[in-house]
Design an enzyme around this catalytic site. Structure first.
Site, PDB file in Angstrom:
ATOM      1  CB  SER A  99       6.593  14.730  -1.165  1.00 58.78           C
ATOM      2  OG  SER A  99       5.560  13.781  -1.085  1.00 58.78           O
ATOM      3  CE  LYS A 130       4.166  14.028  -4.112  1.00 57.39           C
ATOM      4  NZ  LYS A 130       4.897  13.397  -5.237  1.00 57.39           N
ATOM      5  CE  LYS A 146       3.243  10.978  -1.308  1.00 60.83           C
ATOM      6  NZ  LYS A 146       3.367  10.319  -2.627  1.00 60.83           N
ATOM      7  CG  ASP A 199       1.306  11.683  -5.144  1.00 57.76           C
ATOM      8  OD1 ASP A 199       0.519  10.977  -5.813  1.00 57.76           O
ATOM      9  OD2 ASP A 199       2.521  11.411  -5.026  1.00 57.76           O
ATOM     10  CD  GLU A 219       2.815  12.829  -7.983  1.00 59.00           C
ATOM     11  OE1 GLU A 219       2.979  13.872  -7.319  1.00 59.00           O
ATOM     12  OE2 GLU A 219       3.668  11.925  -8.034  1.00 59.00           O
ATOM     13  CG  ASP A 254       4.631   8.983  -9.466  1.00 59.19           C
ATOM     14  OD1 ASP A 254       5.495   8.299 -10.035  1.00 59.19           O
ATOM     15  OD2 ASP A 254       4.664   9.183  -8.224  1.00 59.19           O
ATOM     16  CE  LYS A 303       8.169   9.419  -7.971  1.00 60.80           C
ATOM     17  NZ  LYS A 303       7.274   8.576  -7.160  1.00 60.80           N
ATOM     18  N   GLY A 362      10.675  12.067  -6.682  1.00 63.43           N
ATOM     19  CA  GLY A 362      11.667  11.461  -5.799  1.00 63.43           C
ATOM     20  C   GLY A 362      11.116  10.175  -5.241  1.00 63.43           C
TER      21      GLY A 362
END
Ligand code: OSB
Ligand code: MG
Length: 382
Positions: A149, A175, A177, A202, A227, A252, A276, A304
């Protein structure tokens, strides 16, 4: 041990037993680089740890709450309060873990606090039997897929450099952000440079339904998923957004329980779920959600929370459960910390997979000098 009724007997029938010593600790580890998201920039990992000691065995749990309420409403302080005043008082030697978790159900929400204590108890029960946690849970060993990420960067050039490093390391998917102002052009740049990369984005809830047309511009970049585009507690509006996008959505923040997952699946709010264990109240609830998703044709992966090696080891053990068919946010230790508090650290093999550490319980051991170095406080509860 096959995954069947008998293999899970310990959960309902076996008493947790007495535990000689229970402690709550707080550690703070500097990150290699600040981790930026649409909701916060974190420059260190501050985590509440649960330590259990009994007859020479030490077991650990990690709470995924941050000191701040920017990703989730729970914090290290609220979790400590709930664990001390409402969860630990329910812990009685004669109870099975399943019976204890039913008592925890009276405490509303506070899933991160519940998970931290359940983590430590599962580690203890597995170590007492000398079994890796996945064996105790009834799941065969397997190599774990890796994913990374990448936080919000200052410039597109910096982002491309980070993605380059990740692909060179062998991560199975990347991934990135995103947030308002750092989305379409940034994804376009990454896709332009890495045409075949398994890539997802995300947003940590940075958008609203009014952004649907804007988000639809991402459809042309073959993202594996977007996400949590909308609010952290929404499920319904995501169903309206999903109907307007080709790209699968993944929830998420919105998923805290198996019921949330059932609602999201029924409403077609997403086509993927990020599980998670720390956000859903622990590994056992996470396994239930993964099972539900598998039955509903919804692939899942393990998210995570930039955990220390304790939490990351638990996430690795969890991914042996059926349903975890996609690479998660399980990255190498060196991507987070110059030095972690556990051994062994996580490393990728040449084909990008992660081996489950062979030890009992979570499979990792806390190194006392390192714990000391990053310790903020240590409180004995009993
Ligand atoms: O939204 O998945 C998230 C880290 C902290 C809080 C929220 C998130 C994340 C990550 C990094 O994306 C996951 C990791 O590498 O552990
Ligand atoms: Mg996320």
């Amino acid at each position: 041990m096959p995954e069947n009724e008998t293999s899970q007997d310990w959960l309902e029938k076996e008493a947790i037993g007495a535990i000689e010593k229970i402690e709550l600790l707080t550690v703070r580890l500097p990150f290699v680089a600040p981790f930026g998201t649409s909701v916060a920039v974190w420059s260190c990992k501050e985590a509440l740890l649960v330590r259990l000691e009994d007859k020479g065995i030490t077991a650990w749990g990690e709470c995924v709450a941050d000191p701040d309420p920017y990703y989730a409403s729970e914090t290290t302080i609220s979790a400590r309060f709930i664990i001390k005043n409402f969860l630990l008082p329910e812990l009685k030697p004669e109870l099975s873990l399943a019976a204890l978790l039913r008592r925890f159900a009276r405490v509303r929400g506070n899933e991160m606090a519940k998970a931290a204590l359940e983590n430590a108890l599962l580690d203890l029960l597995a170590k007492r039997r000398g079994l890796p946690l996945h064996v105790l849970l009834g799941f065969p060993p397997q190599r774990i897929m890796s994913g990374i990420s990448i936080g919000i960067q200052e410039t597109v050039a910096q982002l491309l450099e980070k993605v380059e490093e990740a692909t060179a390391s062998g991560y199975h998917r990347v991934k990135m952000k995103i947030q308002h102002g750092k989305d379409v052009e940034w994804v376009e740049a990454v896709r332009g440079r890495f045409p075949d990369l398994a890539l997802m984005a995300d947003a940590n809830g940075d958008y609203t339904l009014a952004d649907a047309a804007h988000l639809a511009r991402l459809d042309e970049f073959k993202l594996t998923m977007i996400e949590q585009p909308l609010s952290y507690h929404d499920i319904y509006q995501h169903s309206l957004l999903q109907a307007r996008l080709k790209t699968p959505l993944c929830l998420d923040e919105s998923i805290h329980t198996v019921d949330d997952a059932a609602a999201a699946i029924a409403l077609k709010s997403c086509r993927v779920i990020n599980i998670k264990q720390g956000r859903v109240g622990g590994i056992l609830e996470a396994v239930k959600i993964a099972r539900l998703c598998a039955a509903g044709g919804i692939p899942t992966w393990s998210g995570g929370m930039d955990e220390t090696g304790i939490g990351r080891a638990l996430n690795i053990q969890l991914q042996t459960a059926p349903g975890f068919t996609l690479p998660g946010d399980t990255s190498e230790t060196r991507r987070y910390f110059h030095e972690d508090i556990v051994e062994p650290g996580v490393e990728l093999s040449s084909d990008g997979f992660i081996e489950i550490p062979p030890g009992a319980g979570s499979g990792v051991e806390v190194v006392p000098e390192r714990l000391e170095r990053y310790l903020l406080d240590r409180e004995r509860i009993s």
